[in-house]
Design an enzyme around this catalytic site. Structure first.
Site, PDB file in Angstrom:
ATOM      1  CB  ALA A 183       1.077  -1.299   0.146  1.00 16.77           C
ATOM      2  CB  THR A 184      -2.287   2.877   1.470  1.00 12.49           C
ATOM      3  OG1 THR A 184      -1.048   3.214   2.106  1.00 12.49           O
ATOM      4  CG2 THR A 184      -3.431   3.482   2.278  1.00 12.49           C
ATOM      5  CD  GLN A 220       9.903  -1.153   3.300  1.00  9.05           C
ATOM      6  OE1 GLN A 220      10.996  -1.517   2.864  1.00  9.05           O
ATOM      7  NE2 GLN A 220       9.408   0.039   3.035  1.00  9.05           N
ATOM      8  CG  HIS A 226       6.351   3.762  -4.070  1.00  5.69           C
ATOM      9  ND1 HIS A 226       7.074   4.407  -3.076  1.00  5.69           N
ATOM     10  CD2 HIS A 226       5.181   3.393  -3.524  1.00  5.69           C
ATOM     11  CE1 HIS A 226       6.361   4.427  -1.972  1.00  5.69           C
ATOM     12  NE2 HIS A 226       5.206   3.822  -2.209  1.00  5.69           N
ATOM     13  CB  THR A 278     -10.030   3.442 -15.997  1.00  4.41           C
ATOM     14  OG1 THR A 278     -11.362   3.826 -16.357  1.00  4.41           O
ATOM     15  CG2 THR A 278      -9.220   3.169 -17.253  1.00  4.41           C
ATOM     16  CB  CYS A 304       6.805  15.507  12.894  1.00  5.34           C
ATOM     17  SG  CYS A 304       8.191  16.278  13.718  1.00  5.34           S
TER      18      CYS A 304
END
Length: 392
Positions: A72-73, A180, A202, A239, A324
Site C-alpha cells: 500500500a505504501t 485496513q 499482509h 519483474t 516513538c
C-alpha cells in the site's frame, strides 16, 4: 517458545494456510518470468492474470484496472505523486486527511516541498471528515484528495462516495488507502466512483511485500509512473513476483468469501473485549465513533501509560496509540487530530481483533492486559502520576 496472544492484526496478519499453499509452486516448479514469451513465462502470466481477476472481484472492478505493487505504501506513492508527475507549471493542489497513515502524510509534505498547495481536511471527534469543510477547500486547482477508507488506529469509516462526488465537481480525483478496509467492508470502487485505491497483501492474511493499486480507467491518462525500468506495466516497472501476486490473489478470494461471517464474529469478540475492559478497568473510554469497523478497538486506560503496558507484556501482542520518534514519546497524530490531549493519547492502546481467534485466547489475553494495567496504575498512583516508561 511461549505462545503469544496476538491482538495486533492492524499491523500485519499471519499468512493463511491456503495462501501459502497457492504460492509454493511459483517458488520452484513454476518459476518463469511472467514477461517471458516461452511456456514457463506464459504459465506465470496466466497466474498473474488470474490473481488480478481475484483482486478486481474484491474491489468490484475489472482486472485491467489492477496494477500490482510492493504494498500500500508504494501504491499510495504511485497514485499521489503520479498525479503531479506532469505539467508542473500549472497551479496544483492536494488535500490530505490529518488522521491518515504516515505514508500518505509524508507524501503531502514532499509535495509541499515541491510547491504544491497542500491543504488539510478537518475531522470531527469521531475521526470522520467534515464534508462541508472539504467542499470549501476544493477548488479548480485541486488535483487530488486522499483519505484512508478505514482509519488504522480508531477504525473510523470515511464517506468516500460523498468525497468522490465533491472532488469530481471541481475536476479533482480521489485516492483511497484501503489497507485496513479490504476484507473488512465491501469495496465497490465503481459504485463509489473512487479514482485510485491502494491495498496491501499482509493486512488480509496474504504475504508481505505485495499490494495493488486500482486505477479507474477514466483517469488513467492523468497518472505518470514514479519508478522507471522495463515497463512491465505502463505505470509500474519491475519483474512481477509471481508467487507474491498469486498469494495476494488467493488472499483476496478468501477475504471476499469470508467477509460477512468474519465481521459478525469480530463484532462478538469486540463486545466481549469491551465488557471485560470496562469491568476490570474503571474509566475506560473508546476512541472514535460508534460506526467504525469492529476489528479496531482503541481505548483510553486512565492512569496507564500505553507504551509501558505494551512493552511489559510478554505473552500478549498489542499496540499503543502513540508513536516513538527519535527516542522521544509523542502523542499519536491520529488521537491529537480528533482532540485528545497528550495524557489521554499516551494512555491509549489499540486492540485489533481477528475472527479466527479462539474465544479462550481473547479472554486470557485481556485478563493479562487488565492485570498488568492495574499493576501499572497502582505504581502511577504511588508515584503521583503515570507509571514510568519502560526502557526501550
Amino acid at each position: 517458545m511461549r505462545k503469544v496472544i496476538y491482538l495486533d492484526g492492524c499491523a500485519t496478519t499471519r499468512v493463511d494456510d491456503e495462501v501459502f499453499e497457492a504460492m509454493l509452486p511459483y517458488l520452484r516448479e513454476e518459476y518463469g518470468n511472467p514477461s517471458s514469451p516461452h511456456v514457463l513465462g506464459k504459465r506465470a502470466r496466466r497466474a498473474v492474470d488470474a490473481a488480478a481477476a481475484s483482486v478486481a472481484a474484491l474491489l468490484g472492478a475489472d482486472p485491467a484496472d489492477v496494477v500490482f505493487t510492493s504494498g500500500a505504501t508504494e501504491s499510495n506513492n504511485l497514485a499521489l505523486l503520479g498525479m503531479f508527475g506532469h505539467d508542473d507549471r500549472a497551479p496544483a493542489g492536494g488535500l490530505f486527511c490529518p488522521t491518515d497513515h504516515k505514508s500518505s502524510l509524508a507524501i503531502g509534505r514532499a509535495l509541499a516541498g515541491r510547491g504544491v498547495d497542500v491543504r488539510t481536511m478537518r475531522v470531527g471527534p469521531d475521526g470522520g471528515i467534515d464534508l462541508g469543510h472539504l467542499a470549501g477547500l476544493l477548488d479548480l486547482n485541486s488535483r487530488v484528495a486522499t483519505t484512508a477508507w478505514v482509519n488504522s488506529e480508531i477504525g473510523t469509516v470515511q464517506p468516500v462516495a460523498a468525497m468522490a462526488a465533491l472532488c469530481h465537481g471541481v475536476g479533482a480525483v480521489l485516492h483511497v488507502d484501503a489497507a485496513q478496509a479490504a476484507g473488512r467492508i465491501p469495496l465497490r470502487v465503481r459504485e463509489a466512483e473512487i479514482d485510485t485505491l491502494a491495498l496491501s497483501g499482509h493486512k488480509i492474511r496474504g504475504p508481505k511485500g505485495v499490494g495493488a493499486l486500482y486505477v479507474r480507467p477514466e483517469i488513467r491518462h492523468r497518472l505518470r509512473p514514479v519508478m522507471f525500468g522495463g515497463g512491465q506495466y505502463e505505470l509500474r516497472s519491475g519483474t512481477i513476483p509471481t508467487h507474491l501476486v498469486v498469494g495476494l490473489g488467493r488472499a483476496c478470494e478468501l477475504a471476499l468469501a469470508r467477509m460477512d461471517a468474519e465481521r459478525r464474529r469480530v463484532a462478538e469478540l469486540r463486545a466481549t473485549a469491551l465488557d471485560m475492559l470496562r469491568a476490570g478497568l474503571p474509566g475506560v473510554r473508546v476512541n472514535g465513533g460508534p460506526d467504525g469497523v469492529p476489528h479496531v478497538l482503541s481505548v483510553v486506560l486512565p492512569g496507564v501509560r500505553g507504551e509501558s503496558l505494551v512493552s511489559s507484556l510478554s505473552a500478549v501482542a498489542l499496540a499503543t496509540g502513540s508513536a516513538c520518534n527519535s527516542g522521544s514519546q509523542e502523542p499519536s497524530h491520529v488521537l491529537t487530530a480528533i482532540g485528545l490531549g497528550a495524557e489521554d493519547a499516551n494512555s491509549t492502546v489499540r486492540i485489533c481483533l481477528d475472527a479466527r481467534m479462539p474465544f479462550e485466547d481473547l479472554v486470557l489475553g485481556l485478563d493479562l492486559v487488565i492485570e498488568r494495567a492495574r499493576d501499572l496504575a497502582g505504581v502511577a498512583v504511588a508515584m503521583g502520576g503515570h507509571a514510568p516508561v519502560s526502557p526501550s
